[in-house]
Design a protein around this motif. Structure first.
Motif, PDB file in Angstrom:
ATOM      1  N   SER A 271       0.807  -1.215   0.000  1.00 38.27           N
ATOM      2  CA  SER A 271       0.000   0.000   0.000  1.00 38.27           C
ATOM      3  C   SER A 271       0.843   1.270   0.000  1.00 38.27           C
ATOM      4  CB  SER A 271      -0.920   0.009   1.219  1.00 38.27           C
ATOM      5  OG  SER A 271      -1.625   1.239   1.301  1.00 38.27           O
TER       6      SER A 271
ATOM      7  N   ASP B  24      -0.361   3.975   0.960  1.00 33.74           N
ATOM      8  CA  ASP B  24      -0.790   4.742   2.117  1.00 33.74           C
ATOM      9  C   ASP B  24       0.317   4.798   3.166  1.00 33.74           C
ATOM     10  OD1 ASP B  24      -3.258   5.323   1.074  1.00 33.74           O
ATOM     11  OD2 ASP B  24      -4.253   3.610   1.999  1.00 33.74           O
ATOM     12  N   ARG B  25       1.334   3.936   3.043  1.00 32.02           N
ATOM     13  CA  ARG B  25       2.483   3.950   3.936  1.00 32.02           C
ATOM     14  C   ARG B  25       3.504   5.005   3.527  1.00 32.02           C
ATOM     15  NH1 ARG B  25       5.508  -0.257   2.606  1.00 32.02           N
ATOM     16  NH2 ARG B  25       6.620  -0.346   4.580  1.00 32.02           N
TER      17      ARG B  25
ATOM     18  N   ASN C 293      -0.503   7.853  -1.793  1.00 33.90           N
ATOM     19  CA  ASN C 293      -1.624   7.087  -1.250  1.00 33.90           C
ATOM     20  C   ASN C 293      -2.093   6.080  -2.291  1.00 33.90           C
ATOM     21  OD1 ASN C 293      -3.496   8.359  -3.044  1.00 33.90           O
ATOM     22  ND2 ASN C 293      -3.733  10.068  -1.615  1.00 33.90           N
ATOM     23  N   GLU C 294      -3.108   5.323  -1.922  1.00 35.25           N
ATOM     24  CA  GLU C 294      -3.608   4.239  -2.763  1.00 35.25           C
ATOM     25  C   GLU C 294      -4.764   4.667  -3.666  1.00 35.25           C
ATOM     26  OE1 GLU C 294      -3.127   0.470  -3.076  1.00 35.25           O
ATOM     27  OE2 GLU C 294      -1.219   1.509  -2.785  1.00 35.25           O
TER      28      GLU C 294
END
Length: 339
Positions: free
Chosen positions: A91, A93-94, A105-106
């Protein structure tokens, strides 16, 4: 890189005219049949109707991971647990916790989920791309040395994928991180496969014509199709040797030959198999297998305009004096750099 416009609607209309009248938790294992061919939609002339928009998005890797070396198929519980772990590790998002600059972000990703198979490669049985020939190994070493020495010299030293030219085959038919969607238009004599990523359009004649001269080499090769019962079989030859077939740098030669098989298992699933033979690079043929799932909320693919990075890479990421992304708080200025 993920821009779409409505101009593809015109392309599809033109394709229909040019092709002489177009008519109106996942697991699919190679050789498995769903509800049976009697349940699939058919064209007025009796062939399975492949038309529609399809996706092959999945996080199942091309090659089998080392920790699954002896396992070809996951149980549903194993798939569920591993899928959650793969999603967390991949992801974007990390990104805020990672060093460097990159995706943040994803939101734009369309990764899909794991299938029950542990790799897309199903032959050899170990789920790995076969060993290279001596000539293939020599070319791999030469390419690695060339990339190390010249990678940053010019946009011309970037890959065909980086330059938005083509992912070639079989790369154009393999999943990744987003935009792995395909629109199929079908007539008696042709099948057209519009590939969203890098906007490739494959026109496959079904009328028995021979392949073009072997002296002609192209990014997508030369496709010729035929029906074997309810399976569309496409033979592809005539590739150039200037592309990779995946994101890891695996390459092919101009001797590569592909045999693709499209088998409709049910109204919403096509089984896609491709056998790859390249005697200049690999010691044996090998096979990839995966499902294509119907996009029920999409009736056409809009144009994917992959061009910005190629323009911005002029001089390898030097600022383009015509337009550049602004510094924070400053607007973009056409015709000049933001200073």
């Amino acid at each position: 890189m993920r821009h779409r416009t409505a101009s593809t609607a015109g392309w599809l209309a033109a394709a229909a005219i040019a092709l002489a009248g177009s008519p109106a938790g996942q697991v699919t294992l190679s050789g498995q049949r769903g509800a049976g061919t009697s349940s699939v939609p058919r064209t007025p002339w009796g062939q399975p109707d492949l038309q529609g928009v399809w996706t092959n998005s999945t996080t199942t890797p091309l090659e089998r991971p080392a920790d699954l070396a002896d396992k070809a198929v996951l149980t549903e519980e194993e798939r569920r647990v591993r899928d959650a772990d793969v999603a967390a590790r991949s992801s974007f998002d990390r990104a805020g916790t990672l060093p460097g600059v990159g995706a943040y972000n994803e939101f734009w990703m369309e990764r899909g989920a794991l299938n029950h198979r542990t790799s897309l490669v199903i032959d050899p049985p170990d789920g790995k791309i076969p060993a290279m020939t001596a000539a293939g190994q020599a070319r791999a070493s030469a390419l690695a040395a060339d990339r190390k020495a010249h990678r940053d010299e010019s946009f011309e030293t970037l890959t065909a994928y980086d330059r938005c030219i083509s992912r070639s085959l079989p790369g154009a038919m393999l999943p990744g991180f987003y935009n792995h969607n395909y629109q199929i238009v079908q007539t008696r004599d042709y099948v057209v496969i519009l590939v969203e990523m890098i906007h490739d359009a494959r026109i496959v004649p079904l009328d028995g014509r021979p392949h073009v001269s072997g002296a002609i080499r192209s990014w997508l090769g030369d496709s010729r199709g035929r029906w074997e019962g309810d399976t569309l079989v496409v033979n592809v030859t005539g590739h150039n040797d200037r592309t990779w077939f995946d994101m890891a740098g695996n390459f092919h030669s101009d001797a590569m030959r592909l045999v693709e098989r499209y088998t409709m298992l049910d109204p919403d699933t096509i089984q896609y198999d491709v056998t790859i033979e390249d005697p200049k690079v690999f010691t044996r043929p090998w096979k990839i297998s995966m499902p294509l799932y119907r996009h029920k909320n999409m009736d056409r693919i809009l144009e994917y305009q992959c061009q910005a990075e190629a323009e911005e890479a002029n001089g390898l990421f030097e600022r383009d004096p015509r337009l550049w992304y602004p510094e924070p708080g400053k607007p973009a200025v056409p015709g000049g750099e933001n200073r």
